[in-house]
Design a protein around this motif. Structure first.
Motif, short mmCIF file in Angstrom:
data_model
loop_
_atom_site.label_atom_id
_atom_site.label_comp_id
_atom_site.label_asym_id
_atom_site.label_seq_id
_atom_site.Cartn_x
_atom_site.Cartn_y
_atom_site.Cartn_z
N UNK A 253 0.71 -1.41 -0.14
CA UNK A 253 -0.06 0.21 -0.07
C UNK A 253 0.93 1.52 -0.04
N UNK A 254 0.26 2.42 -0.40
CA UNK A 254 0.89 3.53 -0.25
C UNK A 254 0.67 4.12 1.03
N UNK A 255 -0.15 4.03 1.61
CA UNK A 255 -0.52 4.29 3.04
C UNK A 255 -1.13 2.99 3.67
N UNK A 256 -0.52 2.35 4.65
CA UNK A 256 -0.92 1.24 5.18
C UNK A 256 -2.22 1.30 5.58
N UNK A 257 -2.91 0.09 5.24
CA UNK A 257 -4.41 -0.17 5.44
C UNK A 257 -4.89 -1.33 6.30
N UNK A 258 -4.45 -2.22 5.74
CA UNK A 258 -4.40 -3.72 6.47
C UNK A 258 -3.45 -4.22 7.11
N UNK A 259 -2.11 -3.74 6.79
CA UNK A 259 -1.26 -4.60 7.36
C UNK A 259 0.33 -3.60 7.15
N UNK A 260 1.21 -3.87 8.23
CA UNK A 260 2.22 -3.03 8.27
C UNK A 260 3.53 -4.35 7.59
N UNK A 261 3.93 -3.97 6.49
CA UNK A 261 5.06 -5.01 5.90
C UNK A 261 6.31 -4.69 6.32
N UNK A 262 6.71 -3.59 6.91
CA UNK A 262 8.20 -3.54 7.36
C UNK A 262 8.23 -2.03 8.27
N UNK A 263 9.43 -2.10 8.88
CA UNK A 263 9.60 -1.00 9.87
C UNK A 263 9.66 0.30 8.86
N UNK A 264 9.06 1.21 9.39
CA UNK A 264 9.00 2.49 8.67
C UNK A 264 7.92 2.67 7.39
N UNK A 265 7.10 1.54 7.47
CA UNK A 265 6.14 1.79 6.36
C UNK A 265 5.11 2.95 6.70
N UNK A 266 4.74 3.73 5.85
CA UNK A 266 3.73 4.97 5.89
C UNK A 266 2.61 4.56 6.36
N UNK A 267 2.08 5.31 7.55
CA UNK A 267 0.75 4.93 8.23
C UNK A 267 -0.37 5.87 7.70
N UNK A 268 0.24 7.32 7.95
CA UNK A 268 -0.58 8.47 8.12
C UNK A 268 0.25 9.66 7.51
N UNK A 269 -0.34 10.74 6.92
CA UNK A 269 0.50 11.84 6.70
C UNK A 269 -0.44 13.20 7.38
N UNK A 270 0.43 14.01 8.20
CA UNK A 270 -0.20 15.09 8.87
C UNK A 270 0.34 16.24 8.32
N UNK A 271 -0.41 16.95 7.52
CA UNK A 271 0.13 18.41 7.09
C UNK A 271 -0.20 19.41 8.47
N UNK A 272 0.94 20.33 8.80
CA UNK A 272 0.81 21.27 9.67
C UNK A 272 1.69 22.41 9.51
N UNK A 273 1.70 23.28 10.47
CA UNK A 273 2.81 24.37 10.33
C UNK A 273 4.04 23.66 10.94
N UNK A 274 5.33 24.75 10.35
CA UNK A 274 6.44 23.97 11.03
C UNK A 274 6.74 24.00 12.40
N UNK A 275 7.58 23.17 12.92
CA UNK A 275 7.84 22.72 14.41
C UNK A 275 6.82 22.59 15.14
N UNK A 276 5.45 21.94 14.53
CA UNK A 276 4.41 21.18 15.23
C UNK A 276 4.92 19.72 15.30
N UNK A 277 4.72 19.16 16.55
CA UNK A 277 5.04 17.71 16.81
C UNK A 277 3.59 16.89 16.70
N UNK A 278 3.51 15.96 16.06
CA UNK A 278 2.34 15.01 16.07
C UNK A 278 2.57 13.62 16.53
N UNK A 279 1.65 13.10 17.16
CA UNK A 279 1.64 11.64 17.52
C UNK A 279 0.50 11.11 17.12
N UNK A 280 0.76 9.61 16.80
CA UNK A 280 -0.25 8.86 16.17
C UNK A 280 -0.06 7.64 16.93
N UNK A 281 -1.26 6.78 16.99
CA UNK A 281 -1.43 5.39 17.59
C UNK A 281 -2.20 4.40 16.71
#
Length: 296
Positions: A253-281
């Motif tokens: 997948x481009x963004x993982x939907x059903x499965x993670x295939x390897x360390x570093x696979x992309x899950x989501x993309x968060x646009x935001x202003x510079x220097x803002x830190x995001x967390x995802x679970x």
């Protein structure tokens, strides 16, 4: 004025816009950020401004040669095909300049030991071309070869395939004027939205759910992009299309939907202003654990 703990690489790139100095590992291990301080090769990403003496002379790739006035090292790098992806090239040329300033007649072993000692790393060439380029540049500087003899001559029959014809991007790469992603980022307006990529911190997992509630409450988060936001087929091919493949080649997948295939696979993309830190679970099995804390 800059903070004492700011690195020289940051000052060169962000304050002075001398982006020929690249930042690779940001830990002083790859040599892409090499500059000369009073003639000594220094990895600028590990050099704090408080350690630099007043009046010190700092030479970057921009001070070695320009597209209109190349240094013999830059010409030799073009001729020998030393600039391939080109990201490490400015650091190598600066390092080689430091060598030839201190040792005008190095042996092949001297050159190899110098690059090893100063941690100049290249993933493209295999180093032979880089050593050859350094030795030929030394001949020019010693007066044993003219710059015209060194310069590449286009074959009379016009052939390119099977020759040492320089790649069109070589000039920009050896002078540090070739812009990579981080270089272009510095040229964007200050309020430009930046993307924080949420990546997998596990090598394999079945995704049962993705919880975006916490990320959505983070200040500055403009939007949350997940697999459902990909228009068309959320798949890429070409990575695992082998004859022994059991799938159709469209497994990843481009963004993982059903499965993670390897360390570093992309899950989501968060646009935001510079220097803002995001967390995802993301849910992994029966547990939910943080995957990545990304800098915007």
């Amino acid at each position: 004025m800059v903070e004492a703990d700011t690195t020289l690489a940051q000052v060169l790139r962000s304050n002075l816009m001398l982006t020929g100095t690249k930042i690779g590992c940001n830990e002083g291990q790859c040599g892409a950020c090499s500059v000369l301080i009073d003639g000594k090769v220094v990895r600028s990403c590990a050099m704090k401004m408080r350690r630099i003496k007043d009046g010190a002379t700092i030479t970057t790739i921009e001070g070695i040669g320009t597209p209109e006035d190349l240094h013999p090292l830059q010409v030799a790098w073009i001729v020998h095909g030393g600039a391939q992806c080109g990201f490490c090239t400015p650091g190598f040329i600066v390092s080689a300049k430091g060598l030839l300033d201190s040792n005008p007649s190095p042996s092949r072993e001297d050159v190899r030991n110098w690059f090893s000692r100063h941690r100049n790393a290249c993933r493209c060439t295999g180093y032979k071309q880089l050593v050859d380029a350094t030795l030929d540049a030394a001949k020019v500087l010693r007066g044993e070869m003219s710059i015209e003899q060194l310069q590449f001559m286009i074959p009379e029959d016009g052939r390119i395939w099977g020759t040492k014809y320089p790649r069109p991007s070589a000039l920009a790469k050896v002078t540090g004027t070739c812009d990579y992603g981080a270089d272009l980022g510095l040229q964007l307006p200050e309020d430009t939205l930046q993307l924080a990529l949420v990546q997998a911190e596990v090598s394999h997992a079945h995704i049962k759910s993705i919880d975006t509630a916490e990320a959505g409450l983070m200040p500055g988060v403009y939007k949350i992009l997940a697999h459902k936001d990909i228009k068309g087929k959320n798949r890429i091919t070409g990575l695992i299309t082998f004859p022994t493949n059991k799938g159709d080649g469209w497994d990843r997948p481009i963004l993982c939907d059903e499965k993670v295939f390897q360390f570093g696979d992309a899950i989501e993309i968060h646009p935001g202003p510079p220097n803002v830190y995001f967390k995802q679970r993301v849910a992994k099995g029966e547990e939910t654990e943080p995957l990545f804390a990304a800098a915007g």
